[in-house]
Scaffold this active site. Structure first.
Site, PDB file in Angstrom:
ATOM      1  N   LYS A   1     -12.123  -8.726 -37.406  1.00  0.00           N
ATOM      2  CA  LYS A   1     -11.132  -9.553 -36.691  1.00  0.00           C
ATOM      3  C   LYS A   1     -12.070 -10.717 -35.772  1.00  0.00           C
ATOM      4  CE  LYS A   1      -7.382  -9.372 -33.582  1.00  0.00           C
ATOM      5  NZ  LYS A   1      -6.766  -8.628 -32.434  1.00  0.00           N
TER       6      LYS A   1
ATOM      7  N   GLY B   1      -1.364  -8.753 -24.312  1.00  0.00           N
ATOM      8  CA  GLY B   1      -1.020  -7.659 -23.237  1.00  0.00           C
ATOM      9  C   GLY B   1       0.243  -8.047 -22.563  1.00  0.00           C
TER      10      GLY B   1
ATOM     11  N   ALA C   1      -0.649  -9.796 -31.174  1.00  0.00           N
ATOM     12  CA  ALA C   1      -0.747  -9.857 -29.453  1.00  0.00           C
ATOM     13  C   ALA C   1       0.620 -10.366 -28.866  1.00  0.00           C
ATOM     14  CB  ALA C   1      -1.847 -10.971 -29.035  1.00  0.00           C
ATOM     15  N   GLY C   2       0.873  -9.719 -27.957  1.00  0.00           N
ATOM     16  CA  GLY C   2       2.323 -10.159 -27.193  1.00  0.00           C
ATOM     17  C   GLY C   2       3.286  -9.271 -27.336  1.00  0.00           C
TER      18      GLY C   2
ATOM     19  N   ASN D   1      -1.186  -3.163 -30.110  1.00  0.00           N
ATOM     20  CA  ASN D   1      -2.141  -2.175 -29.061  1.00  0.00           C
ATOM     21  C   ASN D   1      -1.389  -1.695 -27.580  1.00  0.00           C
ATOM     22  OD1 ASN D   1      -5.468  -2.402 -28.137  1.00  0.00           O
ATOM     23  ND2 ASN D   1      -4.015  -0.885 -27.597  1.00  0.00           N
ATOM     24  N   THR D   2      -1.417  -2.674 -26.901  1.00  0.00           N
ATOM     25  CA  THR D   2      -1.005  -2.448 -25.305  1.00  0.00           C
ATOM     26  C   THR D   2       0.348  -1.764 -25.620  1.00  0.00           C
ATOM     27  OG1 THR D   2      -2.121  -4.139 -24.767  1.00  0.00           O
ATOM     28  CG2 THR D   2      -0.750  -3.357 -23.058  1.00  0.00           C
TER      29      THR D   2
END
Length: 259
Positions: free
Chosen positions: A99, A160, A186-187, A208-209
């Site tokens: 990645k 995040g 992301a986001g 993830n987050t």
């Protein structure tokens, strides 16, 4: 899921990719990965102790054996740094899937389009399967596809933030034009965001987050799994067009009215 995601000739039953950062413990991370049903997990190369792998002390030792490890170049600010990190990871026995992240911006963590394209060209020529993290730029997406990237991975919002699909329109153009899988990365902050991305036609999402920072990461991983499956099913079923005025759901023909 009855349909599969194909990246670089490899088939995946799950369209949810997860990350490994921000968990309180490796045990929680492992349990969340299992509950998510994902078949690919990304780990920053700088978090992997190549000397300790297999000894039960490294982060990778806590990942299920049947999950593809996707090393990422997080922390790299230039193309040269990213290429060097990817090559070191491969030399250390990690997969040649990468990645690609080239992020010089410390505040918003936005990727550098020029350096990302330059690194992608080098890594593809070097035999890597490259999955580049990028701004949702349809022109850049085509350039990355042309140099041989296996996917394009546009951010929905800054990493995040949990703000959801703030760049929906340009991601939609990318999905329309792409000849490789589009992975929204992301986001995303909630399962509904993931479902929205899948309903739009994204091939997969990376989360993830939103999982790691939930009160119950394992339960949240399961919620994202279900949301991705629901969003994909809805996309394949064909979502109705939006209307401007109301339309009755029951027929009005033959309605008995007062004279």
């Amino acid at each position: 899921m009855t349909d599969t995601l194909t990246i670089a000739g490899r088939e995946f039953g799950s369209r949810l990719i997860t990350g490994t950062g921000k968990y309180e413990t490796f045990d929680v991370m492992r349990d969340a990965v299992i509950e998510s049903g994902c078949e690919m997990v990304t780990v920053a190369v700088r978090r992997i102790d190549l000397d300790a792998r297999g000894g039960g002390e490294d982060i990778t030792d806590f990942l299920p054996d049947d999950v593809l490890l996707l090393p990422n170049t997080a922390g790299c600010e230039t193309a040269d740094e990213a290429v060097r990190v990817a090559r070191l990871a491969r030399a250390g026995g990690l997969p040649d899937w990468v990645k690609l992240e080239v992020i010089p911006d410390p505040r918003y963590l936005l990727p550098d389009a020029v350096e990302t394209l330059r690194a992608a060209e080098t890594l593809v020529a070097d035999g890597f399967t490259v999955l580049p993290y990028m701004l949702p730029d349809p022109v850049l997406a085509k350039r990355l596809e042309e140099v041989g990237c296996a996917t394009v991975m546009p951010l929905a919002a800054p990493i995040g933030t949990g703000r959801g699909l703030k760049l929906r329109d340009t991601i939609g153009i990318m999905i329309e034009q792409a000849g490789v899988p589009v992975v929204v990365d992301a986001g995303l902050g909630s399962p509904s965001h993931a479902a929205e991305a899948m309903e739009l036609g994204a091939d997969a999402v990376l989360v993830n987050t939103a999982i790691a920072r939930a009160d119950d990461p394992v339960a949240m991983a399961g919620a994202f799994r279900q949301a991705v499956e629901a969003g994909r099913t809805a996309h394949l079923a064909g979502i109705m067009d939006e209307g401007v005025t109301a339309a009755p759901s029951s027929p009005v023909a033959g309605l008995v009215t007062q004279p």
